[in-house]
Design an enzyme around this catalytic site. Structure first.
Site, PDB file in Angstrom:
ATOM      1  N   ASP A  37      -4.478 -32.837  12.132  1.00 15.76           N
ATOM      2  CA  ASP A  37      -5.343 -32.762  13.308  1.00 15.76           C
ATOM      3  C   ASP A  37      -6.785 -32.843  12.851  1.00 15.76           C
ATOM      4  O   ASP A  37      -7.089 -32.662  11.657  1.00 15.76           O
ATOM      5  CB  ASP A  37      -5.082 -31.485  14.110  1.00 15.76           C
ATOM      6  CG  ASP A  37      -5.396 -30.213  13.337  1.00 15.76           C
ATOM      7  OD1 ASP A  37      -4.982 -30.123  12.164  1.00 15.76           O
ATOM      8  OD2 ASP A  37      -6.028 -29.293  13.893  1.00 15.76           O
ATOM      9  N   GLU A  51      -4.589 -26.932  12.618  1.00 19.17           N
ATOM     10  CA  GLU A  51      -5.439 -26.223  11.660  1.00 19.17           C
ATOM     11  C   GLU A  51      -6.864 -26.055  12.173  1.00 19.17           C
ATOM     12  O   GLU A  51      -7.478 -24.996  12.001  1.00 19.17           O
ATOM     13  CB  GLU A  51      -5.454 -26.965  10.322  1.00 19.17           C
ATOM     14  CG  GLU A  51      -6.082 -26.190   9.178  1.00 19.17           C
ATOM     15  CD  GLU A  51      -7.599 -26.295   9.085  1.00 19.17           C
ATOM     16  OE1 GLU A  51      -8.223 -25.446   8.435  1.00 19.17           O
ATOM     17  OE2 GLU A  51      -8.168 -27.248   9.692  1.00 19.17           O
TER      18      GLU A  51
END
Length: 494
Positions: free
Chosen positions: A118, A183
């Protein structure tokens, strides 16, 4: 002039591969354009975990990652980690975590590689020189959101396994992957997944490698510590509604004035934290650490130029590094509820909330810091004799992480860097927070190393993020070599 001040093309031509790695390294060199194109495909996916409207892109990114590992013959599972509850009560499926395994030889070490795919938000109008989701190669730098943080490092580890497979060479260790998609917004659901799989997926893992970090300079580095983070909201509430400053100003005690007043007591102009007990809890800087910092390659003028400032809080390299890495800091991030639009508005806000954080280090404890900050701010607020109400909340309490640089994992890292780059690495710490490192350590009990390949000027979380082609390709060779070095570690009988 040292090797790291030479142009990149000179560094490339001076890099001599040991014979035993020659075939693997040649394979990497001959496939580098293919690696760049794969990175281009990954960067094109707008896997922004903070944007709920892009959640489908995030799911697509996890599927692409899983399919890439499946195509390599890995044992791959997409692990469901549940749902995310939004502020309005709506629930949204979290992106599944990719868990993959290559090899199960009990006579070999098992290394688990952690990464995330991400990214932070990015728009061209934010100040990017290129389209952030269209990987652009300019003078050997690959510009794109997520290129360095963390898609290229994840791919470099995947390319490492691919190279062994393509040449029909056995992996020197068993390799597992844990790749997540949240994250950048706090790794929602991941800790519960690690706890749930502690005695299954992680049961035979010997070591965990994290490459979600970067070098400090042009010299390669091994990272052995990160700071934790205690993030606070301090809310001051007064009148039942916003007031006109011309009508009511001078007759009420204003929440904003109270808030600014207590924030000013957190830290001195010289950077000294004023909250009692914080500085006393910090582990003192040892002579060994001082010497280590003294030997690290770090240019103060370049550091100032990178930020665009004329003066720093400290003038010596050791002081700067120490206060960046291993001393706590207080940062005030913003005030919610205050007027912040363009133009003028003569309003007295009824309720304002300050957002600030304390980066913490050994031997600080988040629970203790929470009490220290809360008690201190309430005591300061009481002295103002204000009728307004103060509420202090700690919303994040991430612990610092610290590894033993004498552990065999770091010995292996030093040897791998020496083989690939022909220099000794700097041993560095990160000023930021990577909570998953401490989670892995506490839950699994495994030893961890942070092995970065990102450049010091990659612009993580900023405009024009990039990964240099050199770091991407040579980083893949570093990972190949590192697995060989880890395989040399004497395996302890179970």
């Amino acid at each position: 002039m040292n090797i790291w001040q030479l142009p990149v093309f000179l560094v490339l031509t001076s890099n001599v591969s040991p014979f035993q790695f020659g075939e693997l390294f040649q394979y990497v060199d001959s496939h580098q354009q293919e690696y760049v194109e794969t990175l281009r495909d990954w960067v094109a996916v707008e896997s922004d975990s903070s944007d709920m409207l892009k959640r489908s892109d995030l799911h697509q990114m996890m599927d692409m990652t899983a399919e890439k590992l499946r195509a390599m013959g890995g044992k791959v599972e997409l692990v469901d980690i549940g749902e995310q509850e939004l502020p309005d009560g709506q629930k949204l499926a979290l992106p599944k975590v990719v868990a993959a395994t290559f090899g199960s030889d009990p006579s070999k070490h098992t290394v688990c590689v952690y990464g995330h795919v991400d990214v932070q938000p990015a728009k061209k109008e934010d100040g990017w020189s290129t389209e952030p989701y269209n990987l652009t190669d300019i003078n050997g730098n690959l510009y794109g959101r997520g290129a360095s943080d963390n898609k290229a490092p994840v791919l470099a580890w995947i390319h490492t396994v691919e190279a062994y497979q393509a040449l029909n060479q056995d992996l020197p260790v068993n390799v597992k992957f844990i790749i997540e998609g949240m994250e950048e917004t706090g790794s929602n659901g991941l800790e519960a997944m690690i706890v749930a799989q502690r005695d299954t997926f992680f049961s035979n893992v010997d070591y965990i490698v994290i490459s979600d970090c970067g070098w400090l300079s042009r010299r390669p580095a091994l990272t052995y510590g990160t700071r934790g983070n205690c993030y606070f909201f301090a809310e001051v509430e007064g009148p039942k509604q916003d007031l006109h400053s011309g009508v009511f100003g001078g007759t009420v005690m204003e929440p904003m004035t109270d808030l600014i007043g207590i924030l000013d007591t957190l830290i001195s102009p010289s950077g000294k934290i004023l909250i009692p007990g914080i500085r006393e809890a910090v582990a003192p800087l040892s002579d060994e650490e001082w010497k280590m910092y003294q030997d690290i390659e770090f240019d103060i003028e370049s550091y100032k130029n990178k930020m665009g400032v004329d003066q720093l809080m400290y003038s010596s390299k050791v002081d700067l590094l120490a206060h960046r890495w291993r001393y706590p800091t207080v940062s005030i991030h913003g005030i919610e509820g205050a007027f912040s639009g363009s133009g003028s508005k003569t309003v007295i806000p009824a309720k304002v909330t300050a957002k600030f954080s304390i980066r913490q280090v050994p031997d600080m404890d988040p629970a203790v810091v929470k009490k220290q900050v809360t008690d201190y701010l309430h005591s300061v607020f009481a002295k103002r004799k204000s009728p307004n109400k103060l509420k202090v909340t700690m919303i994040i309490g991430a612990k610092p992480w610290l590894a033993d640089t004498k552990h065999p994992l770091y010995t292996a890292g030093k040897a791998a860097v020496k083989r690939v780059f022909n220099v000794d690495p700097d041993l560095i710490r990160e000023g930021g927070t990577i909570p998953i490192a401490r989670t892995f350590q506490d839950v699994t009990g495994k030893s961890i190393i942070m092995l970065p390949i990102g450049g010091f000027d990659d612009g993580l979380h900023s405009q024009n993020e990039k990964m240099s082609r050199y770091n991407y390709i040579e980083g893949t060779k570093l990972f190949i070599t590192y697995l060989h070095e880890v395989a040399k570690i004497k395996k302890t009988p179970v």
